[in-house]
Design a protein around this motif. Structure first.
Motif, short mmCIF file in Angstrom:
data_model
loop_
_atom_site.label_atom_id
_atom_site.label_comp_id
_atom_site.label_asym_id
_atom_site.label_seq_id
_atom_site.Cartn_x
_atom_site.Cartn_y
_atom_site.Cartn_z
N THR A 123 -2.41 2.97 -5.76
CA THR A 123 -3.59 2.14 -5.58
C THR A 123 -4.46 2.21 -6.83
O THR A 123 -4.66 3.28 -7.40
CB THR A 123 -4.40 2.63 -4.37
N ARG A 124 -4.97 1.06 -7.27
CA ARG A 124 -5.82 0.98 -8.46
C ARG A 124 -7.11 0.26 -8.11
O ARG A 124 -7.10 -0.66 -7.29
CB ARG A 124 -5.12 0.19 -9.58
N THR A 125 -8.20 0.63 -8.79
CA THR A 125 -9.48 -0.04 -8.60
C THR A 125 -10.01 -0.48 -9.97
O THR A 125 -10.00 0.31 -10.92
CB THR A 125 -10.49 0.88 -7.90
N LEU A 166 -4.29 -7.10 -10.82
CA LEU A 166 -4.00 -6.49 -9.52
C LEU A 166 -3.72 -7.51 -8.43
O LEU A 166 -4.26 -8.62 -8.45
CB LEU A 166 -5.20 -5.64 -9.05
N LYS A 180 0.83 -1.21 0.00
CA LYS A 180 0.00 0.00 0.00
C LYS A 180 0.87 1.25 0.00
O LYS A 180 0.53 2.25 -0.65
CB LYS A 180 -0.92 0.01 1.23
N TRP A 183 -6.54 -6.14 -1.93
CA TRP A 183 -6.87 -6.27 -0.51
C TRP A 183 -8.26 -5.78 -0.18
O TRP A 183 -8.69 -5.87 0.97
CB TRP A 183 -5.84 -5.54 0.35
N THR A 192 -9.78 -3.49 -5.33
CA THR A 192 -8.79 -2.45 -5.09
C THR A 192 -7.47 -3.06 -4.62
O THR A 192 -7.46 -3.94 -3.74
CB THR A 192 -9.30 -1.45 -4.04
N GLY A 193 -6.39 -2.59 -5.23
CA GLY A 193 -5.08 -3.10 -4.85
C GLY A 193 -4.00 -2.38 -5.63
O GLY A 193 -4.15 -1.20 -5.96
N VAL A 194 -2.93 -3.09 -5.96
CA VAL A 194 -1.85 -2.50 -6.75
C VAL A 194 -1.61 -3.35 -7.99
O VAL A 194 -1.94 -4.54 -8.02
CB VAL A 194 -0.53 -2.39 -5.93
#
Lengths: 300, 300
Positions: free
Chosen positions: A17-19, A109, A12, A112, A56-58
């Motif tokens: 961060t991407r969604t 992604l 994080k 989390w 949502t995550g990376v």
């Protein structure tokens, strides 16, 4: 290339961060329709082995860059989960892989959060993969390890399962080194409401369901209330259309008393339609049932 | 953004040369099978409105960059050809367009050579577009002008043709502002040898044809020599598989005397199969016939 560990907090803090909104669908969704044709292995999924969520995550691509992973088209990225699975009597950690070209795509992604809330244990907390457009099996839950390899994962889930074979191959004759590894998923559509076997009052009914074509996009959904003799255009309920999400649809129809036979079929952005009958796609493991979906109801 | 002219020699001198193998297929290929279901507009193409070639030229993306064209996802790139066309009685220059996102893809070329030879006049000399994966109509021949626009081309070929409609829309009721603009093309397969209606000697025959799934890739081709009751796996004749090219296939079969009924169907890399019957995809303009392909022969 060295090995490197990240806590979820470090992910994080380190990466943007991407969604992404994406469907995860089991390759065995709608297996029950194939089991009407002939016995298959696998769980008897009806139309519900699918879900659409905001993840949502990376980006996996960012993590691969951070550790200096090469971007060569002949490499694979393997994921290991914390769960043990039993494939053909072999107990092993859950392991799958995808090609480096897919791994580098911006919507793949390490996740989390789901629908804005922290992942729950059954959805893969604390960290899972989401590989949009691919069969759900590639989106490993309870992620513990990512490995760049020059071969696909040799874990049994990758090597001895989730492959598509012609109808004349059986569980006795299968050569797992052959067959199509199920990654990208085909066009599909289903009626969710009413459910098969339901009794309904006569008159107007709202028929509801989903259609999914991933990056091909769903262009048209047609519903028949007389077993496929005539078709009406359904209305899309989702607006706007997402790149990797499903499209929910509705059709308001007037049903006469008696046994009624509802059918749905979809077309994608390339004008591709679905095959009509499940026997034309039967395979012993019961994967990728994309036939027109039928629901029989009793109108009283 | 200014206007700028290039001669073909200037294109060759200014930009790196690229070569791509790609199928160009008319959206009306196999229209004759739809015309068996019901009358359509358009030329009666059998399975031959398709060709696979090696195309040489420069990337459209490079030319767009050189003139400072913006790379915005809501823009379109329009192509004008030197040929006049008649659409619904309206005489106009041939004009089509594609989305900027497709125009920027590295395999979209301005082309001056085909299979290593200069383009011939009937293939679009001196310069044509090649837009791999899209219906042939978007690969404008005799290219005279490229324009970046915030709307699709309003030339009649783009605006009033090459759109896919449901079966209940006719040439009398069509609203051309609706319908699916045919760009990406669906999965297809055809038997080329033997031809329909041919007489053959009894014994072993080599059945040959093509299958095409563009970037989805063809994963499997199945052939039946008894009208679809049993299926055999065809062998791919093309090696290696190209990203945008077709896959030719063969099957050696022994045919008994009498009228024999051959059928082919393909599956793509997502496990997608073809619909069985042309009546399930009939449309008034006769586009995108992707039903299983049948050939009837007389074995003597």
């Amino acid at each position: 290339m060295a090995s490197r560990s990240f806590s979820v907090e470090e992910l994080k803090a380190t990466f943007p961060t991407r969604t992404v909104t994406a469907v995860l669908q089991c390759a065995g969704n709608r297996r029950t329709d194939l089991q009407q044709v002939g016995k298959t292995s696998g769980d008897p999924w009806d139309v519900g082995a699918i879900g659409n969520a905001e993840w949502t995550g990376v980006r996996l691509a960012d993590v691969l860059d951070a550790v200096g992973a090469p971007d060569a088209s002949d490499l694979f990225v393997a994921f290991t989960g914390a769960d043990e699975v039993d494939v053909e009597g072999e107990e092993a950690l859950f392991g799958v892989s995808i090609a480096m070209s897919k791994a580098r795509q911006p919507d793949v992604l390490l996740v989390w959060a789901m629908n804005g809330e922290p992942l729950t244990p059954e959805h893969g907390a604390p960290l899972r993969m989401v590989v949009p457009g691919y069969a759900g099996v590639r989106s490993a839950k309870w992620l513990t390890r990512i490995e760049v390899r020059d071969m696909p994962s040799d874990a049994p889930i990758q090597a001895h399962d989730y492959k598509l074979f012609p109808a004349d191959v059986t569980s006795d004759t299968v050569d797992w080194s052959r067959g199509l590894t199920i990654n990208a998923m085909p066009l599909n559509a289903a009626i969710c409401v009413p459910g098969s076997g339901e009794s309904l009052p006569a008159g107007e009914v709202r028929i509801e369901g989903y259609a999914i074509a991933y990056d091909r996009r769903v262009s048209r959904v047609e519903v028949s209330v007389n077993g496929g003799r005539e078709w009406q255009q359904a209305t899309f309920a989702d607006d706007p259309e997402t790149h990797w999400g499903w499209r929910r649809w509705t059709l308001d129809a007037t049903l006469a008393k008696g046994r009624q036979h509802l059918v749905v079929r979809a077309f994608d952005g390339a004008g591709q339609g679905q095959p009509e009958r499940p026997d034309t796609m039967w395979n012993f493991a019961g994967y990728l049932c994309t036939a027109w979906h039928h629901v029989h109801v009793l109108v009283e």
